[in-house]
Design a protein around this motif. Structure first.
Motif, PDB file in Angstrom:
ATOM      1  N   ALA A 140     -49.205   2.642 -34.885  1.00 21.16           N
ATOM      2  CA  ALA A 140     -50.404   1.757 -35.440  1.00 21.16           C
ATOM      3  C   ALA A 140     -51.533   0.919 -34.345  1.00 21.16           C
ATOM      4  CB  ALA A 140     -50.527   0.896 -36.348  1.00 21.16           C
ATOM      5  N   GLY A 141     -51.161   1.303 -32.687  1.00 16.11           N
ATOM      6  CA  GLY A 141     -52.014   0.354 -32.214  1.00 16.11           C
ATOM      7  C   GLY A 141     -52.620   0.943 -31.095  1.00 16.11           C
ATOM      8  N   LEU A 170     -55.513  -1.195 -28.107  1.00 15.06           N
ATOM      9  CA  LEU A 170     -56.325  -0.562 -27.036  1.00 15.06           C
ATOM     10  C   LEU A 170     -57.247  -0.592 -28.230  1.00 15.06           C
ATOM     11  CD1 LEU A 170     -54.323   1.695 -25.196  1.00 15.06           C
ATOM     12  CD2 LEU A 170     -55.497  -0.203 -24.386  1.00 15.06           C
ATOM     13  N   ARG A 171     -58.681  -0.854 -28.050  1.00  5.89           N
ATOM     14  CA  ARG A 171     -59.107  -0.520 -29.235  1.00  5.89           C
ATOM     15  C   ARG A 171     -59.969   0.617 -29.294  1.00  5.89           C
ATOM     16  NH1 ARG A 171     -57.329  -3.178 -32.893  1.00  5.89           N
ATOM     17  NH2 ARG A 171     -57.179  -4.861 -33.341  1.00  5.89           N
ATOM     18  N   ASP A 186     -57.388   0.375 -41.998  1.00  7.15           N
ATOM     19  CA  ASP A 186     -55.830   1.540 -41.877  1.00  7.15           C
ATOM     20  C   ASP A 186     -55.139   0.618 -40.454  1.00  7.15           C
ATOM     21  OD1 ASP A 186     -56.233   1.838 -44.083  1.00  7.15           O
ATOM     22  OD2 ASP A 186     -56.956   4.045 -42.749  1.00  7.15           O
ATOM     23  N   ASP A 187     -55.584   1.158 -39.206  1.00 13.16           N
ATOM     24  CA  ASP A 187     -54.808   0.280 -37.725  1.00 13.16           C
ATOM     25  C   ASP A 187     -54.475  -1.430 -37.964  1.00 13.16           C
ATOM     26  OD1 ASP A 187     -55.437   3.115 -37.505  1.00 13.16           O
ATOM     27  OD2 ASP A 187     -56.665   2.175 -35.741  1.00 13.16           O
ATOM     28  N   HIS A 188     -55.547  -2.048 -38.436  1.00 12.32           N
ATOM     29  CA  HIS A 188     -55.259  -3.215 -38.738  1.00 12.32           C
ATOM     30  C   HIS A 188     -54.151  -3.177 -39.709  1.00 12.32           C
ATOM     31  CE1 HIS A 188     -55.950  -7.606 -37.977  1.00 12.32           C
ATOM     32  NE2 HIS A 188     -56.056  -7.653 -39.623  1.00 12.32           N
ATOM     33  N   ARG A 189     -53.868  -3.200 -40.462  1.00 12.83           N
ATOM     34  CA  ARG A 189     -52.999  -3.238 -41.888  1.00 12.83           C
ATOM     35  C   ARG A 189     -51.217  -2.933 -41.657  1.00 12.83           C
ATOM     36  NH1 ARG A 189     -51.895  -6.785 -45.061  1.00 12.83           N
ATOM     37  NH2 ARG A 189     -49.627  -5.683 -46.429  1.00 12.83           N
ATOM     38  N   ALA A 190     -51.825  -1.240 -40.938  1.00  8.06           N
ATOM     39  CA  ALA A 190     -50.436  -0.948 -40.327  1.00  8.06           C
ATOM     40  C   ALA A 190     -50.270  -2.056 -39.667  1.00  8.06           C
ATOM     41  CB  ALA A 190     -51.120   0.480 -39.613  1.00  8.06           C
ATOM     42  N   VAL A 191     -50.663  -2.615 -38.563  1.00  6.73           N
ATOM     43  CA  VAL A 191     -50.308  -2.855 -37.404  1.00  6.73           C
ATOM     44  C   VAL A 191     -49.505  -4.338 -38.136  1.00  6.73           C
ATOM     45  CG1 VAL A 191     -50.737  -5.081 -35.484  1.00  6.73           C
ATOM     46  CG2 VAL A 191     -51.600  -2.989 -35.506  1.00  6.73           C
ATOM     47  N   LEU A 192     -49.865  -5.091 -39.034  1.00  6.89           N
ATOM     48  CA  LEU A 192     -49.795  -6.134 -39.735  1.00  6.89           C
ATOM     49  C   LEU A 192     -48.243  -6.119 -40.190  1.00  6.89           C
ATOM     50  CD1 LEU A 192     -53.150  -7.525 -40.487  1.00  6.89           C
ATOM     51  CD2 LEU A 192     -51.230  -8.673 -39.297  1.00  6.89           C
ATOM     52  N   ASP A 193     -47.948  -4.518 -40.861  1.00  7.01           N
ATOM     53  CA  ASP A 193     -47.103  -4.348 -41.574  1.00  7.01           C
ATOM     54  C   ASP A 193     -46.306  -4.379 -40.435  1.00  7.01           C
ATOM     55  OD1 ASP A 193     -48.591  -4.244 -44.133  1.00  7.01           O
ATOM     56  OD2 ASP A 193     -48.692  -2.137 -44.038  1.00  7.01           O
TER      57      ASP A 193
END
Length: 92
Positions: free
Chosen positions: A19-20, A41-42, A51-58
Motif C-alpha cells: 500500500a505504501g 513514497l509519493r 485507496d493507497d491511504h486507506r490501505a496504509v491505515l488498514d
C-alpha cells in the motif's frame, strides 16, 4: 517471542509494502514485540490515492500501537519525508 506476534508483524509489513507507494517495510525486534516502519513514497505531485491511504491505515490498524512522522519539504531540500509505523506487543 511467540510465532503469533511474528506472523502479525509480517502481515503488517506485507500490507504496508503493497500500500505504501513502492517503499519496503522494515521489521525490527523490540523488547516486547516487533515494530514495522515504512517510508512513504509519493508521486511527483505529492498526492496519495484514496485507496493507497486507506490501505496504509488498514495495515497500521492491525498493530497494537501505531503512528506517523512527517517532515515537510521546506526542511528537506524540497522533498517531504513521511514514515508510518506499527507495533505488535506481547500481552504478558
Amino acid at each position: 517471542m511467540s510465532e503469533m506476534l511474528r506472523q502479525r508483524a509480517w502481515e503488517i509489513a506485507e500490507r504496508l509494502t503493497r500500500a505504501g507507494g513502492g517503499g519496503e517495510a522494515r521489521l525490527t525486534v523490540t523488547p516486547d514485540g516487533y515494530r514495522v516502519e515504512l517510508d512513504i513514497l509519493r508521486p511527483a505531485d505529492g498526492s496519495p490515492s484514496p485507496d493507497d491511504h486507506r490501505a496504509v491505515l488498514d495495515a497500521l490498524a492491525l498493530g497494537d500501537r501505531w503512528g506517523h512522522r512527517y517532515s515537510p519539504p521546506s526542511r528537506n531540500n524540497g522533498t517531504a519525508h513521511e514514515t508510518v509505523w506499527s507495533e505488535v506487543h506481547s500481552s504478558g
